[in-house]
Motif scaffolding. Structure first.
Motif, PDB file in Angstrom:
ATOM      1  N   GLN A  43      -0.111   7.210  -8.112  1.00 28.26           N
ATOM      2  CA  GLN A  43      -1.321   7.332  -7.543  1.00 28.26           C
ATOM      3  C   GLN A  43      -1.737   8.595  -7.642  1.00 28.26           C
ATOM      4  O   GLN A  43      -0.911   9.721  -7.243  1.00 28.26           O
ATOM      5  CB  GLN A  43      -1.165   6.964  -6.063  1.00 28.26           C
ATOM      6  N   LYS A  53      -8.991   3.522  -6.040  1.00 29.48           N
ATOM      7  CA  LYS A  53      -8.623   3.147  -4.162  1.00 29.48           C
ATOM      8  C   LYS A  53      -9.415   3.497  -3.215  1.00 29.48           C
ATOM      9  O   LYS A  53      -9.317   5.065  -3.657  1.00 29.48           O
ATOM     10  CB  LYS A  53      -7.188   3.100  -3.616  1.00 29.48           C
ATOM     11  N   ALA A  57       1.015  -1.124   0.198  1.00 28.49           N
ATOM     12  CA  ALA A  57       0.151   0.054   0.241  1.00 28.49           C
ATOM     13  C   ALA A  57       1.103   1.087   0.313  1.00 28.49           C
ATOM     14  O   ALA A  57       2.563   1.419   0.576  1.00 28.49           O
ATOM     15  CB  ALA A  57      -1.017   0.048   1.167  1.00 28.49           C
ATOM     16  N   PRO A  58       0.615   1.844  -0.131  1.00 30.75           N
ATOM     17  CA  PRO A  58       1.160   3.765  -0.112  1.00 30.75           C
ATOM     18  C   PRO A  58       1.163   3.730   1.638  1.00 30.75           C
ATOM     19  O   PRO A  58      -0.467   4.143   1.073  1.00 30.75           O
ATOM     20  CB  PRO A  58       0.288   4.767  -1.706  1.00 30.75           C
ATOM     21  N   TYR A  78      -9.128   5.221  10.992  1.00 26.93           N
ATOM     22  CA  TYR A  78      -8.588   3.516  10.515  1.00 26.93           C
ATOM     23  C   TYR A  78      -9.573   2.943  12.385  1.00 26.93           C
ATOM     24  O   TYR A  78      -8.837   1.964  12.763  1.00 26.93           O
ATOM     25  CB  TYR A  78      -7.347   3.506  11.178  1.00 26.93           C
ATOM     26  N   ASN A  82      -8.089  -3.804   1.164  1.00 23.43           N
ATOM     27  CA  ASN A  82      -7.303  -3.444   1.987  1.00 23.43           C
ATOM     28  C   ASN A  82      -7.489  -3.545   3.441  1.00 23.43           C
ATOM     29  O   ASN A  82      -8.998  -2.913   3.641  1.00 23.43           O
ATOM     30  CB  ASN A  82      -6.485  -1.864   0.927  1.00 23.43           C
ATOM     31  N   PRO A 117       2.784   6.957  -3.342  1.00 22.22           N
ATOM     32  CA  PRO A 117       2.248   7.892  -1.894  1.00 22.22           C
ATOM     33  C   PRO A 117       1.128   8.594  -3.325  1.00 22.22           C
ATOM     34  O   PRO A 117       2.227   9.149  -5.076  1.00 22.22           O
ATOM     35  CB  PRO A 117       3.080   8.326  -1.533  1.00 22.22           C
ATOM     36  N   PHE A 118       0.438   9.394  -3.109  1.00 19.77           N
ATOM     37  CA  PHE A 118      -0.341   9.849  -4.443  1.00 19.77           C
ATOM     38  C   PHE A 118       0.491  11.167  -4.049  1.00 19.77           C
ATOM     39  O   PHE A 118       1.630  11.984  -3.736  1.00 19.77           O
ATOM     40  CB  PHE A 118      -1.578  10.532  -3.346  1.00 19.77           C
ATOM     41  N   GLY A 126      -0.392  -2.518   4.222  1.00 23.01           N
ATOM     42  CA  GLY A 126       0.047  -0.814   4.718  1.00 23.01           C
ATOM     43  C   GLY A 126       0.700  -0.995   5.405  1.00 23.01           C
ATOM     44  O   GLY A 126       2.011  -2.349   5.738  1.00 23.01           O
ATOM     45  N   ARG A 127      -0.032  -1.036   7.022  1.00 24.39           N
ATOM     46  CA  ARG A 127       0.612  -1.040   8.356  1.00 24.39           C
ATOM     47  C   ARG A 127       1.757  -2.322   8.378  1.00 24.39           C
ATOM     48  O   ARG A 127       2.755  -2.307   8.968  1.00 24.39           O
ATOM     49  CB  ARG A 127       0.226  -0.484   8.776  1.00 24.39           C
ATOM     50  N   ASP A 178      -6.249  -3.674   7.964  1.00 22.49           N
ATOM     51  CA  ASP A 178      -6.291  -4.299   8.673  1.00 22.49           C
ATOM     52  C   ASP A 178      -5.732  -5.866   8.755  1.00 22.49           C
ATOM     53  O   ASP A 178      -6.040  -6.784   9.898  1.00 22.49           O
ATOM     54  CB  ASP A 178      -7.370  -3.864   9.611  1.00 22.49           C
ATOM     55  N   ASN A 206      -6.996   7.826  -6.419  1.00 24.00           N
ATOM     56  CA  ASN A 206      -6.672   7.913  -4.949  1.00 24.00           C
ATOM     57  C   ASN A 206      -8.532   8.685  -4.200  1.00 24.00           C
ATOM     58  O   ASN A 206      -8.751   9.949  -4.816  1.00 24.00           O
ATOM     59  CB  ASN A 206      -5.514   8.698  -4.090  1.00 24.00           C
ATOM     60  N   GLU A 265       2.201   7.595   2.280  1.00 21.31           N
ATOM     61  CA  GLU A 265       3.105   8.407   2.689  1.00 21.31           C
ATOM     62  C   GLU A 265       4.277   8.832   3.676  1.00 21.31           C
ATOM     63  O   GLU A 265       3.628   8.499   4.933  1.00 21.31           O
ATOM     64  CB  GLU A 265       1.921   9.654   2.430  1.00 21.31           C
TER      65      GLU A 265
END
Ligand code: FMN
Length: 322
Positions: free
Chosen positions: A64, A133, A6-7, A170, A193, A33-34, A218-219, A195, A91, A9
């Protein structure tokens, strides 16, 4: 099954993507990232550093774009095509107040008539395939059926769905039932996408959604950079591979950026990586206090020397504010 990075930023810039791709496998696409286009038909120098094909050589990177003005978006798509890209991601998911206040990102989901006018123009004229997205609503999840019916009407190349509303940011649980409905309704691939932070969580999700064509992580990837590799059957994360990734990244930033910027960025990188480790409190404290390059070098080396890998490295979201 595809796995996308995932992007993020402020984290997954061109250097990060390059070093990650050279160190770990398993990622089919890295979403950048955008970038936010303006009237001037050119890249800013910061955008140039992230977008230039030289910076992304050998890395399957997808640019993106964040825009609510269809003409700016379409011009940016042409620039990206001329730079050699073959796909652009739009985005419509960013929930940040500064972005949505301008009607961009997830803010585009609010006015469904304007959204359709925008998509009509984009899909009639885009010079490249456009993937989306999005979130599953702006204010309320009851908006979802209307959004699903709108998106399903366009020739979307791929739809990455984070099934929370913008308001939910989130917090709480993603509305996974929305993803299942999107899989059934859409005639294009829908990527989930949200969690999924460990291999076990990804596998259990996939067993509940057998036809899922892909996941975007992502995270969880920022914490366990071997997550996609292990999902594809490759090596699990080790302290050594984590350290190798860290040290390569650190060297690349030092080669390319001013020192004060490097230390700031590496603190951001480490705020995720350290969550994969059982790290003694004094080593964590020394890391937190490191300001200079020398202090950071010593503190990071100490973290890796004194820590063990957790049995199940996992990103832990910050406690929710009530
Ligand atoms: C620090 C940070 C920066 C982000 N930047 C972007 C971005 O530039 N573009 C975007 O579409 N999403 C962005 N996101 C959202 C992520 O791509 C992703 O959708 C979100 O983290 C949920 O996925 P995860 O639960 O796997 O982390 C960002 C999220 C975070 C935490």
């Amino acid at each position: 099954m595809n796995v996308y990075f995932a992007p993020l930023e402020g984290l997954t810039d061109a250097i990060y993507r390059r070093v990650h791709h050279a160190t770990f496998g398993g990622v089919n696409k890295y979403f950048m990232p955008f970038i936010s286009p303006s009237q001037s038909l050119s890249f800013t120098s910061r955008q140039q550093a992230d977008i230039s094909p030289r910076e992304n050589a050998g890395v399957p990177a997808v640019p993106q774009v964040l825009a609510k003005n269809a003409a700016y978006f379409l011009d940016m798509v042409k620039l990206l095509r001329d730079a050699g890209y073959t796909e652009v991601n739009l985005n419509m998911g960013c929930p940040s107040g500064t972005v949505t206040a301008k009607g961009k990102g997830a803010g585009m989901l609010r006015d469904r008539d304007a959204l359709q006018r925008f998509l009509d123009e984009v899909y009639a004229r885009a010079a490249l395939p456009v993937s989306l997205k999005t979130r599953a609503g702006y204010e309320d999840i009851r908006e979802w059926p209307e959004l699903l019916s709108i998106f399903s009407r366009y020739p979307v190349s791929e739809w990455i769905l984070h099934p929370r509303t913008c308001r939910e940011f989130y917090s709480g649980q993603p509305h996974r039932e929305c993803y299942l409905q999107a899989l059934q309704a859409a005639h294009f691939p829908v990527i989930y996408n949200g969690d999924l932070f460990t291999g076990a969580e990804c596998r259990s999700f996939l067993s509940a959604c057998p036809p899922a064509p892909g996941l975007m992580l992502g995270r969880g990837m920022a914490t366990n950079p071997a997550l996609a590799q292990a999902l594809a059957g490759g090596e699990e994360l080790t302290v050594e591979s984590l350290r190798l990734f860290h040290d390569r990244l650190y060297r690349e930033y030092l080669k390319n950026w001013p020192e004060h910027a490097v230390v700031g960025r590496m603190h951001g990188v480490m705020s995720y990586l350290v969550q994969a480790l059982d790290c003694p409190a004094p080593a964590r404290r020394a890391l937190r206090k490191a300001v200079s390059v020398q202090e950071y070098t010593d503190a990071a080396a100490r973290v890796f020397a004194e820590s063990e890998l957790l049995a199940e490295p996992r990103f832990t979201p910050p406690p929710e504010r009530t």
